[in-house]
Write a protein that holds these residues in place. Structure first.
Motif, PDB file in Angstrom:
ATOM      1  N   ASP A  17      12.582 107.881  79.930  1.00 23.25           N
ATOM      2  CA  ASP A  17      11.785 108.840  80.711  1.00 23.25           C
ATOM      3  C   ASP A  17      12.374 109.011  82.109  1.00 23.25           C
ATOM      4  N   PRO A  20       8.387 112.796  85.656  1.00 20.40           N
ATOM      5  CA  PRO A  20       7.478 113.877  85.248  1.00 20.40           C
ATOM      6  C   PRO A  20       8.063 115.279  85.377  1.00 20.40           C
ATOM      7  N   HIS A  22      11.220 116.099  84.743  1.00 20.22           N
ATOM      8  CA  HIS A  22      12.449 116.252  83.955  1.00 20.22           C
ATOM      9  C   HIS A  22      12.159 116.965  82.632  1.00 20.22           C
ATOM     10  N   THR A  25      11.170 115.292  78.165  1.00 27.90           N
ATOM     11  CA  THR A  25       9.996 114.487  78.478  1.00 27.90           C
ATOM     12  C   THR A  25       9.479 113.726  77.256  1.00 27.90           C
ATOM     13  N   ARG A  27       6.585 113.275  76.742  1.00 22.44           N
ATOM     14  CA  ARG A  27       5.348 113.939  76.301  1.00 22.44           C
ATOM     15  C   ARG A  27       5.513 114.555  74.917  1.00 22.44           C
ATOM     16  N   TYR A 299      12.847 121.890  74.627  1.00 20.28           N
ATOM     17  CA  TYR A 299      12.108 121.809  75.880  1.00 20.28           C
ATOM     18  C   TYR A 299      10.822 122.623  75.853  1.00 20.28           C
ATOM     19  N   TYR A 340       0.888 123.141  80.480  1.00 17.22           N
ATOM     20  CA  TYR A 340       2.335 123.271  80.681  1.00 17.22           C
ATOM     21  C   TYR A 340       2.840 124.653  80.284  1.00 17.22           C
TER      22      TYR A 340
END
Ligand code: ZN
Ligand code: ZN
Length: 386
Positions: A17, A20, A22, A25, A27, A299, A340
């Protein structure tokens, strides 16, 4: 032999990681692994750090030392070194070495399970860090897990076909194995004229005794899914038939997608899924079913990455694609996706086809023909010598 592919994922996966802000992620593992679970997939191998002795198959001792120094001294280093550090694509983070070594370990152990015959197919969504070089980090990649999995297979003299479907050139894997005629690397990517890392042109085919075992298919912006899949379909089976691999490794970056914020190929997850099925079928036809698939870039981590991972897994599980994505899955991730700007979540695993301009289609066909006519004679000669 279990019919389920080995799914590589665990607590360590999310430790890779860069922070936040980048694009790569962790996530993505939330909605991604959740969607896989709705299909019945369960992680069966949790990545743990590969020891230095294995990382050294594809990386230098000096580079490992740099990564370790950055891992313990995150904020105190003002200068970037070996591609890591402030101001670049690969900022340092605490325990970076262990996190990156765990990605490598996941792919190496998955390859071992395949080589030992414990499983036919394995899928490591957190793997596919294909830009890392022997002595430097690049493009969000610290240690090159596909190159290391290939190196593991080479220790048993297995011939390895590597198919890279990420929108970016698989330059690290190519460079690390370029001199080895026992590894055929094939990369389809948006042309280096337009996109990072700026390499992988059609006449880059390898050198010396390994000439013909490096294949690059650069594609123009706005390629579209039909033309992308046609390029893959027209070349990879022919190359596999000439090369006679013992094992297939593939990288399924989802960043060729229409919605990806970093690239421009306008691909669909439908074409990505079809390409995964093609690679799967080739592994059975030529390599006794031995197939390690990895993730890669990607992404748009809510709308695209989870479905692309699911389509790879479904191919490896010999399962048809379900009609729709589960409503409960969409409900669970809708709020986060919205925050997002990646909503709504698609209700189907497939995407509608994207268009290709006739002139773009002709350009791609000419590129594929040029690659074929240059590479095939060299590949035949390389195989005949080996
Ligand atoms: Zn990529
Ligand atoms: Zn199979």
């Amino acid at each position: 032999m279990p019919d389920q592919p080995l799914l590589v994922f665990g607590p360590r996966s999310s430790e890779y990681d860069f922070g936040p802000a980048h694009p790569l992620t962790p996530r993505r593992f939330g909605p991604g692994i959740d969607l896989l679970r709705t299909l019945g997939a369960e992680p069966g191998l949790a990545p743990e750090p590969a020891p230095d002795s294995e990382l050294l198959w594809s990386h230098t001792q000096a580079y490992l030392e740099v990564v370790k120094r950055f891992s313990t001294d995150v904020s105190g280093r003002a200068e970037a070194e070996a591609g890591i550090g402030p101001g670049g694509d690969n900022p340092s983070f605490a325990d970076m070495h262990d996190a990156a070594a765990a990605v490598a370990g996941g792919s190496i152990r998955a390859m071992e399970a395949i080589l030992q015959g414990d499983v036919e197919h394995a899928f490591h969504p957190g793997g596919g860090l294909h830009h890392a070089m022997r002595d430097r980090a690049s493009g969000f990649c610290i240690y090159d897990d596909p190159a290391l999995a290939i190196a593991r297979a080479r220790r048993e003299a297995k011939r390895v076909l590597y198919v890279d479907l990420d929108v970016h050139h698989g330059d690290g894997v190519e460079a690390i194995h370029a001199a080895d005629p026992g590894v055929l690397t094939v990369s389809f990517h948006e042309s280096g004229r337009y996109l990072f890392p700026g390499t992988g042109f059609a006449d880059d085919v390898g050198e010396g005794p390994a000439a013909g075992t490096v294949v690059n298919v650069p594609l123009p912006p706005d390629t579209g899914d039909g033309a992308w899949l046609a390029a893959v379909t027209s070349l990879v089976p022919e190359l596999a038939a000439e090369f006679h691999p013992d094992v297939v490794v593939s990288q399924h970056g989802a960043d060729s997608h229409l919605w990806d914020p970093l690239a421009h190929l306008r691909n669909t997850v439908t074409a990505m899924g079809a390409a995964a099925r093609l690679v799967h079928d080739l592994a059975h036809e030529h390599a006794g079913g031995r197939w390690l698939a990895t993730g890669g870039g990607g992404y748009d981590v809510y709308r695209v990455v989870p479905r692309s991972w699911s389509l790879v897994w479904l191919a490896a599980a010999h399962r048809e694609v379900p009609a729709g994505t589960p409503e409960a899955w969409r409900a669970r991730w809708d709020g986060e996706a919205r925050r997002y700007g990646q909503a709504p979540l698609p209700a189907t695993f497939d995407d509608p086809p994207t268009a290709t301009e006739p002139s773009t289609e002709r350009t791609i066909e000419r590129t594929v023909d040029a690659v074929r006519s240059k590479v095939l004679p060299l590949l035949r000669a390389a195989v005949a010598r080996s």
